[in-house]
Design a protein around this motif. Structure first.
Motif, mmCIF file in Angstrom:
data_model
loop_
_atom_site.group_PDB
_atom_site.id
_atom_site.type_symbol
_atom_site.label_atom_id
_atom_site.label_comp_id
_atom_site.label_asym_id
_atom_site.label_seq_id
_atom_site.Cartn_x
_atom_site.Cartn_y
_atom_site.Cartn_z
ATOM 1 N N ALA A 172 0.824 -1.210 0.000
ATOM 2 C CA ALA A 172 0.000 0.000 0.000
ATOM 3 C C ALA A 172 0.855 1.255 0.000
ATOM 4 C CB ALA A 172 -0.922 -0.004 1.212
ATOM 5 N N ALA A 173 1.984 1.232 0.702
ATOM 6 C CA ALA A 173 2.846 2.420 0.754
ATOM 7 C C ALA A 173 3.459 2.716 -0.608
ATOM 8 C CB ALA A 173 3.946 2.213 1.802
ATOM 9 N N VAL A 174 3.899 1.676 -1.302
ATOM 10 C CA VAL A 174 4.500 1.894 -2.619
ATOM 11 C C VAL A 174 3.438 2.347 -3.621
ATOM 12 C CG1 VAL A 174 5.864 0.831 -4.439
ATOM 13 C CG2 VAL A 174 6.211 0.154 -2.069
ATOM 14 N N VAL A 175 2.256 1.762 -3.556
ATOM 15 C CA VAL A 175 1.175 2.175 -4.442
ATOM 16 C C VAL A 175 0.805 3.635 -4.193
ATOM 17 C CG1 VAL A 175 -1.271 1.822 -4.938
ATOM 18 C CG2 VAL A 175 0.259 -0.132 -4.805
ATOM 19 N N GLY A 176 0.782 4.038 -2.923
ATOM 20 C CA GLY A 176 0.506 5.433 -2.610
ATOM 21 C C GLY A 176 1.567 6.377 -3.150
ATOM 22 N N ALA A 177 2.836 5.954 -3.111
ATOM 23 C CA ALA A 177 3.913 6.787 -3.658
ATOM 24 C C ALA A 177 3.780 6.935 -5.172
ATOM 25 C CB ALA A 177 5.266 6.188 -3.294
ATOM 26 N N VAL A 178 3.447 5.840 -5.854
ATOM 27 C CA VAL A 178 3.244 5.912 -7.309
ATOM 28 C C VAL A 178 2.064 6.819 -7.648
ATOM 29 C CG1 VAL A 178 2.682 4.559 -9.356
ATOM 30 C CG2 VAL A 178 4.276 3.642 -7.677
ATOM 31 N N GLU A 179 1.005 6.721 -6.866
ATOM 32 C CA GLU A 179 -0.167 7.566 -7.107
ATOM 33 C C GLU A 179 0.168 9.043 -6.920
ATOM 34 O OE1 GLU A 179 -4.318 8.683 -4.848
ATOM 35 O OE2 GLU A 179 -3.218 6.870 -4.277
ATOM 36 N N ASP A 180 0.901 9.378 -5.843
ATOM 37 C CA ASP A 180 1.284 10.771 -5.609
ATOM 38 C C ASP A 180 2.173 11.296 -6.737
ATOM 39 O OD1 ASP A 180 -0.137 10.693 -3.261
ATOM 40 O OD2 ASP A 180 1.620 10.252 -2.011
ATOM 41 N N ASP A 181 3.078 10.452 -7.217
ATOM 42 C CA ASP A 181 3.949 10.873 -8.311
ATOM 43 C C ASP A 181 3.152 11.141 -9.587
ATOM 44 O OD1 ASP A 181 6.694 11.158 -9.544
ATOM 45 O OD2 ASP A 181 5.941 9.491 -10.726
ATOM 46 N N LEU A 182 2.164 10.297 -9.870
ATOM 47 C CA LEU A 182 1.340 10.498 -11.066
ATOM 48 C C LEU A 182 0.519 11.782 -10.972
ATOM 49 C CD1 LEU A 182 0.016 6.929 -11.914
ATOM 50 C CD2 LEU A 182 1.649 8.297 -13.192
ATOM 51 N N ARG A 183 -0.021 12.066 -9.814
ATOM 52 C CA ARG A 183 -0.803 13.292 -9.648
ATOM 53 C C ARG A 183 0.091 14.529 -9.801
ATOM 54 N NH1 ARG A 183 -5.933 12.363 -7.972
ATOM 55 N NH2 ARG A 183 -6.374 10.323 -7.021
ATOM 56 N N ALA A 184 1.314 14.465 -9.262
ATOM 57 C CA ALA A 184 2.237 15.595 -9.418
ATOM 58 C C ALA A 184 2.623 15.799 -10.880
ATOM 59 C CB ALA A 184 3.484 15.359 -8.561
ATOM 60 N N ARG A 185 2.859 14.697 -11.598
ATOM 61 C CA ARG A 185 3.183 14.805 -13.017
ATOM 62 C C ARG A 185 2.021 15.387 -13.813
ATOM 63 N NH1 ARG A 185 7.491 11.729 -15.147
ATOM 64 N NH2 ARG A 185 8.682 10.617 -13.551
ATOM 65 N N SER A 186 0.803 15.009 -13.458
ATOM 66 C CA SER A 186 -0.369 15.531 -14.161
ATOM 67 C C SER A 186 -0.514 17.033 -13.939
ATOM 68 C CB SER A 186 -1.624 14.793 -13.693
ATOM 69 O OG SER A 186 -2.779 15.293 -14.318
ATOM 70 N N ARG A 187 -0.301 17.487 -12.701
ATOM 71 C CA ARG A 187 -0.367 18.932 -12.429
ATOM 72 C C ARG A 187 0.723 19.687 -13.188
ATOM 73 N NH1 ARG A 187 -1.418 17.039 -7.101
ATOM 74 N NH2 ARG A 187 0.799 17.302 -6.592
ATOM 75 N N GLN A 188 1.930 19.120 -13.218
ATOM 76 C CA GLN A 188 3.011 19.764 -13.947
ATOM 77 C C GLN A 188 2.720 19.825 -15.442
ATOM 78 O OE1 GLN A 188 6.711 17.641 -13.825
ATOM 79 N NE2 GLN A 188 7.928 19.431 -14.402
ATOM 80 N N ARG A 189 2.124 18.769 -15.983
ATOM 81 C CA ARG A 189 1.799 18.752 -17.405
ATOM 82 C C ARG A 189 0.773 19.832 -17.750
ATOM 83 N NH1 ARG A 189 -0.174 14.096 -17.486
ATOM 84 N NH2 ARG A 189 1.781 12.975 -17.738
ATOM 85 N N LEU A 190 -0.220 20.002 -16.898
ATOM 86 C CA LEU A 190 -1.227 21.034 -17.143
ATOM 87 C C LEU A 190 -0.620 22.432 -17.052
ATOM 88 C CD1 LEU A 190 -4.291 19.589 -15.174
ATOM 89 C CD2 LEU A 190 -3.960 19.667 -17.638
ATOM 90 N N GLU A 191 0.281 22.647 -16.102
ATOM 91 C CA GLU A 191 0.919 23.957 -15.980
ATOM 92 C C GLU A 191 1.784 24.269 -17.199
ATOM 93 O OE1 GLU A 191 3.042 23.776 -12.342
ATOM 94 O OE2 GLU A 191 1.248 23.852 -11.066
ATOM 95 N N LEU A 192 2.538 23.282 -17.670
ATOM 96 C CA LEU A 192 3.379 23.496 -18.841
ATOM 97 C C LEU A 192 2.539 23.728 -20.087
ATOM 98 C CD1 LEU A 192 6.189 20.839 -18.262
ATOM 99 C CD2 LEU A 192 6.387 23.319 -18.085
ATOM 100 N N ARG A 193 1.411 23.027 -20.185
ATOM 101 C CA ARG A 193 0.540 23.216 -21.337
ATOM 102 C C ARG A 193 -0.044 24.624 -21.353
ATOM 103 N NH1 ARG A 193 -3.610 18.542 -21.913
ATOM 104 N NH2 ARG A 193 -1.617 17.462 -22.180
ATOM 105 N N SER A 194 -0.403 25.127 -20.180
ATOM 106 C CA SER A 194 -0.911 26.499 -20.107
ATOM 107 C C SER A 194 0.176 27.516 -20.433
ATOM 108 C CB SER A 194 -1.474 26.765 -18.705
ATOM 109 O OG SER A 194 -2.536 25.869 -18.402
ATOM 110 N N ALA A 195 1.420 27.213 -20.001
ATOM 111 C CA ALA A 195 2.513 28.153 -20.249
ATOM 112 C C ALA A 195 2.893 28.216 -21.720
ATOM 113 C CB ALA A 195 3.733 27.764 -19.412
ATOM 114 N N THR A 196 2.733 27.113 -22.449
ATOM 115 C CA THR A 196 3.111 27.080 -23.865
ATOM 116 C C THR A 196 1.933 27.342 -24.806
ATOM 117 O OG1 THR A 196 2.803 24.667 -23.871
ATOM 118 C CG2 THR A 196 5.019 25.503 -23.434
ATOM 119 N N ALA A 197 0.773 27.669 -24.268
ATOM 120 C CA ALA A 197 -0.389 27.920 -25.131
ATOM 121 C C ALA A 197 -0.153 29.139 -26.025
ATOM 122 C CB ALA A 197 -1.641 28.113 -24.282
ATOM 123 N N GLY A 198 0.493 30.182 -25.493
ATOM 124 C CA GLY A 198 0.769 31.358 -26.298
ATOM 125 C C GLY A 198 1.712 31.069 -27.459
ATOM 126 N N SER A 199 2.716 30.237 -27.219
ATOM 127 C CA SER A 199 3.649 29.891 -28.296
ATOM 128 C C SER A 199 2.960 29.099 -29.394
ATOM 129 C CB SER A 199 4.823 29.080 -27.717
ATOM 130 O OG SER A 199 5.505 29.826 -26.721
#
Length: 261
Positions: A172-199
């Motif tokens: 359960a601890a390892v699964v929770g770590a993988v889940e947290d990492d995926l959520r952080a990557r998803s937030r980062q992807r959305l932020e980068l997509r918003s930052a590059t929308a103007g380009s």
């Protein structure tokens, strides 16, 4: 010149190694449709090139038809890549929800088999749920067999299941770590997509300026389209312009995609 342009268009339409691997897996899959539709047998870039080239050859010259077909094929390939990216993001999102359910069930004292069934039931994507079940139940059978980010996530889950089976540590601890990492990557992807929308918007605007120039030239009576499609010098300039346009769009897309990683 026409034979060289046809050869260049054929090279643009030739599928890459990744597309050939996906097609091979689709035909070898036991779930493959024995009588696929025309759209499943013929690649979308080839259909787009044939349709656009056929219309262009009726309205203009063969040179314009070849150029229009090549541009349509490149546009269709870009659209396919965009759809594949969106589909993979949706599958990863569904897998995150399944991992959330799996970790909650394991922390609640449920057995691994019961927790896996609950996670599969909570997964919105059927294929992702089945792949997660294979990664947890049979982590040593050669991997989940998925590509991209989904394959990497399932490989991590399978490694965690193997470690838990060998050492008895908490899954359960390892699964929770993988889940947290995926959520952080998803937030980062959305932020980068918003930052590059103007380009991306600027690149699309610059790509449309040559068409605007042709319209403005025709409006003042210069008729640049007739010059580009009938005179030898105009045809050379037309091929060079389309080539530079495609190269500029490809380079802009590459820069934006590298910045968004």
């Amino acid at each position: 010149m026409s034979s060289g342009l046809l050869l260049a268009a054929a090279l643009l339409l030739w599928p890459g190694r990744a597309a050939l691997r996906r097609e091979r897996r689709r035909w070898l899959s036991p779930r493959a449709d024995p009588a696929p539709r025309l759209g499943a047998r013929v690649p979308l870039p080839a259909l787009a090139a044939a349709a656009t080239g056929g219309v262009a050859v009726l309205l203009s010259t063969p040179l314009v038809a070849v150029l229009a077909g090549g541009c349509a094929a490149l546009g269709a390939r870009a659209e396919l890549r965009r759809r594949v990216g969106l589909q993979e993001e949706a599958r990863v999102t569904a897998l995150v929800e399944a991992l959330t359910a799996l970790g909650a069930e394991l922390r609640g004292g449920r057995s691994l088999e019961e927790a896996t069934r609950a996670a599969v039931a909570a997964c919105a994507d059927v294929d992702s749920g089945r792949a997660l079940a294979r990664a947890v139940r049979s982590p040593g059978d050669g991997g989940p067999g998925a590509d991209g980010e989904l394959g990497r996530v399932l490989a991590r889950v399978a490694a965690a299941a193997r470690l838990s089976a060998r050492t008895g540590c908490s899954l359960a601890a390892v699964v929770g770590a993988v889940e947290d990492d995926l959520r952080a990557r998803s937030r980062q992807r959305l932020e980068l997509r918003s930052a590059t929308a103007g380009s991306r918007a600027s690149a699309a605007l610059l790509a449309g300026l040559p068409v605007l120039g042709l319209v403005m030239g025709g409006g003042v009576g210069a008729d640049p389209w007739h010059v580009l499609t009938t005179s030898p010098t105009g045809q050379v300039l037309l091929v060079a312009g389309v080539g530079l346009e495609v190269a500029g769009l490809a380079w802009s897309a590459r820069l934006v995609s590298r910045a968004a990683r």
